[in-house]
Scaffold this motif. Structure first.
Motif, mmCIF file in Angstrom:
data_model
loop_
_atom_site.group_PDB
_atom_site.id
_atom_site.type_symbol
_atom_site.label_atom_id
_atom_site.label_comp_id
_atom_site.label_asym_id
_atom_site.label_seq_id
_atom_site.Cartn_x
_atom_site.Cartn_y
_atom_site.Cartn_z
ATOM 1 N N ASP A 51 0.851 -1.188 0.000
ATOM 2 C CA ASP A 51 0.000 0.000 0.000
ATOM 3 C C ASP A 51 0.886 1.236 0.000
ATOM 4 O OD1 ASP A 51 -2.351 -1.421 0.026
ATOM 5 O OD2 ASP A 51 -2.500 -1.446 2.217
ATOM 6 N N ARG A 52 0.599 2.162 -0.899
ATOM 7 C CA ARG A 52 1.345 3.422 -0.984
ATOM 8 C C ARG A 52 0.364 4.570 -0.858
ATOM 9 N NH1 ARG A 52 6.144 2.531 -4.510
ATOM 10 N NH2 ARG A 52 7.334 1.140 -3.191
ATOM 11 N N GLU A 53 0.822 5.635 -0.212
ATOM 12 C CA GLU A 53 0.003 6.835 -0.105
ATOM 13 C C GLU A 53 0.547 7.864 -1.084
ATOM 14 O OE1 GLU A 53 -0.315 9.610 3.486
ATOM 15 O OE2 GLU A 53 -1.913 8.150 3.791
ATOM 16 N N ILE A 54 -0.304 8.342 -1.982
ATOM 17 C CA ILE A 54 0.122 9.312 -2.985
ATOM 18 C C ILE A 54 -0.718 10.579 -2.877
ATOM 19 C CG2 ILE A 54 0.949 7.566 -4.612
ATOM 20 C CD1 ILE A 54 -1.672 8.056 -6.191
ATOM 21 N N LYS A 55 -0.179 11.670 -3.425
ATOM 22 C CA LYS A 55 -0.924 12.921 -3.492
ATOM 23 C C LYS A 55 -1.698 12.942 -4.803
ATOM 24 C CE LYS A 55 2.333 15.901 -1.031
ATOM 25 N NZ LYS A 55 3.215 17.076 -1.188
ATOM 26 N N LYS A 56 -2.991 13.163 -4.725
ATOM 27 C CA LYS A 56 -3.809 13.271 -5.927
ATOM 28 C C LYS A 56 -4.227 14.728 -6.070
ATOM 29 C CE LYS A 56 -7.994 11.637 -8.101
ATOM 30 N NZ LYS A 56 -9.321 11.097 -7.844
ATOM 31 N N ASP A 57 -3.805 15.351 -7.179
ATOM 32 C CA ASP A 57 -4.129 16.759 -7.405
ATOM 33 C C ASP A 57 -5.618 16.936 -7.609
ATOM 34 O OD1 ASP A 57 -1.473 17.390 -7.274
ATOM 35 O OD2 ASP A 57 -1.191 17.588 -9.432
ATOM 36 N N LEU A 58 -6.167 17.986 -7.008
ATOM 37 C CA LEU A 58 -7.536 18.383 -7.314
ATOM 38 C C LEU A 58 -7.508 19.157 -8.638
ATOM 39 C CD1 LEU A 58 -8.750 19.341 -3.752
ATOM 40 C CD2 LEU A 58 -9.248 17.279 -5.039
ATOM 41 N N PRO A 59 -8.657 19.317 -9.289
ATOM 42 C CA PRO A 59 -8.648 19.886 -10.656
ATOM 43 C C PRO A 59 -7.926 21.221 -10.810
ATOM 44 C CG PRO A 59 -10.786 18.963 -10.171
ATOM 45 C CD PRO A 59 -9.988 18.863 -8.906
ATOM 46 N N SER A 60 -8.081 22.149 -9.858
ATOM 47 C CA SER A 60 -7.424 23.452 -10.020
ATOM 48 C C SER A 60 -5.908 23.338 -9.897
ATOM 49 C CB SER A 60 -7.971 24.458 -9.013
ATOM 50 O OG SER A 60 -7.701 24.031 -7.699
ATOM 51 N N ARG A 61 -5.438 22.427 -9.031
ATOM 52 C CA ARG A 61 -3.986 22.221 -8.900
ATOM 53 C C ARG A 61 -3.428 21.534 -10.141
ATOM 54 N NH1 ARG A 61 -0.143 20.711 -4.000
ATOM 55 N NH2 ARG A 61 1.389 19.455 -5.070
ATOM 56 N N LEU A 62 -4.190 20.614 -10.710
ATOM 57 C CA LEU A 62 -3.760 19.959 -11.940
ATOM 58 C C LEU A 62 -3.638 20.982 -13.066
ATOM 59 C CD1 LEU A 62 -3.131 17.355 -13.478
ATOM 60 C CD2 LEU A 62 -5.569 17.134 -13.911
ATOM 61 N N HIS A 63 -4.591 21.907 -13.139
ATOM 62 C CA HIS A 63 -4.531 22.960 -14.150
ATOM 63 C C HIS A 63 -3.303 23.847 -13.924
ATOM 64 C CE1 HIS A 63 -5.813 25.827 -17.141
ATOM 65 N NE2 HIS A 63 -5.790 26.791 -16.243
ATOM 66 N N ALA A 64 -3.036 24.179 -12.653
ATOM 67 C CA ALA A 64 -1.856 24.993 -12.330
ATOM 68 C C ALA A 64 -0.578 24.256 -12.718
ATOM 69 C CB ALA A 64 -1.846 25.333 -10.848
ATOM 70 N N ARG A 65 -0.523 22.940 -12.462
ATOM 71 C CA ARG A 65 0.638 22.133 -12.823
ATOM 72 C C ARG A 65 0.877 22.202 -14.324
ATOM 73 N NH1 ARG A 65 3.275 17.941 -10.478
ATOM 74 N NH2 ARG A 65 1.848 17.987 -8.709
ATOM 75 N N ARG A 66 -0.184 22.087 -15.100
ATOM 76 C CA ARG A 66 -0.046 22.124 -16.564
ATOM 77 C C ARG A 66 0.355 23.515 -17.051
ATOM 78 N NH1 ARG A 66 -5.145 18.119 -17.738
ATOM 79 N NH2 ARG A 66 -3.971 16.213 -17.361
ATOM 80 N N GLN A 67 -0.137 24.559 -16.394
ATOM 81 C CA GLN A 67 0.274 25.915 -16.749
ATOM 82 C C GLN A 67 1.772 26.098 -16.497
ATOM 83 O OE1 GLN A 67 -1.651 28.510 -18.032
ATOM 84 N NE2 GLN A 67 -3.143 26.889 -18.347
ATOM 85 N N MET A 68 2.265 25.542 -15.386
ATOM 86 C CA MET A 68 3.690 25.647 -15.071
ATOM 87 C C MET A 68 4.527 24.852 -16.070
ATOM 88 S SD MET A 68 3.658 25.203 -10.993
ATOM 89 C CE MET A 68 2.782 26.315 -9.926
ATOM 90 N N LEU A 69 4.054 23.686 -16.452
ATOM 91 C CA LEU A 69 4.789 22.855 -17.402
ATOM 92 C C LEU A 69 4.887 23.510 -18.775
ATOM 93 C CD1 LEU A 69 3.563 19.302 -16.418
ATOM 94 C CD2 LEU A 69 5.869 20.202 -16.194
ATOM 95 N N LYS A 70 3.941 24.417 -19.106
ATOM 96 C CA LYS A 70 4.027 25.147 -20.373
ATOM 97 C C LYS A 70 5.226 26.082 -20.382
ATOM 98 C CE LYS A 70 0.280 27.408 -21.245
ATOM 99 N NZ LYS A 70 -1.023 27.980 -21.632
#
Length: 174
Positions: free
Chosen positions: A94-113
């Motif tokens: 069993d592993r515990e991971i961080k799952k991004d909520l939609p606004s954080r996922l959008h922010a992540r993609r904006q940063m990756l641009k």
């Protein structure tokens, strides 16, 4: 009045230059460049840091099951014979991971641009590793600057460049 400086470059060259300098500023914490470039880089970098501050806690922890190869005392994978073939033995953990909520996922993609991938090079080829700059923004820079309302970087003038006389500055994170 123009919204940005053209820096005597085509749009693709300018975009590549700014992406490279923003990535280096966030990775190293400081860069030396000309004043005009520094002012443009500062705008972009401060926007990314503000985005990281806004979304730093916007995730949920989820427990997932993962298959991990069983290893012996030397660190090599344990293999067993099944139907005449050698196959690796896997354990379920069993592993515990961080799952991004939609606004954080959008922010992540904006940063990756904006950010280029960063590879940390060691002494040997096997010592190279990829640095996750978005994770660094969320986990290190976001909490570090959480109490500030802007002004995450500073420009310090260091004099004129010998070759062309351009005013050089140090752009650093506060």
């Amino acid at each position: 009045m123009a919204k940005y400086r053209k820096l005597s470059r085509t749009s693709s060259q300018r975009k590549a230059l700014l992406r490279n300098q923003v990535t280096n500023l966030l990775y190293h914490g400081r860069i030396i460049t000309t004043e005009a470039k520094a002012k443009e880089v500062k705008k972009i970098a401060e926007g990314l840091i503000a985005l990281a501050i806004k979304e730093k806690d916007n995730f949920e922890k989820v427990t997932v099951q993962a298959k991990v190869a069983r290893k012996d005392k030397d660190g090599k994978r344990v293999k067993e014979v099944v139907d005449g073939h050698k196959v690796t033995v896997y354990d379920t953990v069993d592993r515990e991971i961080k799952k991004d909520l939609p606004s954080r996922l959008h922010a992540r993609r904006q940063m990756l641009k904006v950010l280029y991938p960063v590879v940390e090079v060691g002494d040997k080829k096997r010592d190279t590793k990829k640095v996750d700059m978005v994770a660094k923004l969320f986990d290190e820079l976001g909490p570090k600057y959480a109490g500030r309302n802007g002004g995450f970087s500073r420009i310090i003038k260091i004099g004129q460049r010998k070759g062309d006389g351009a005013l050089e500055v140090v752009l650093e994170l506060v």
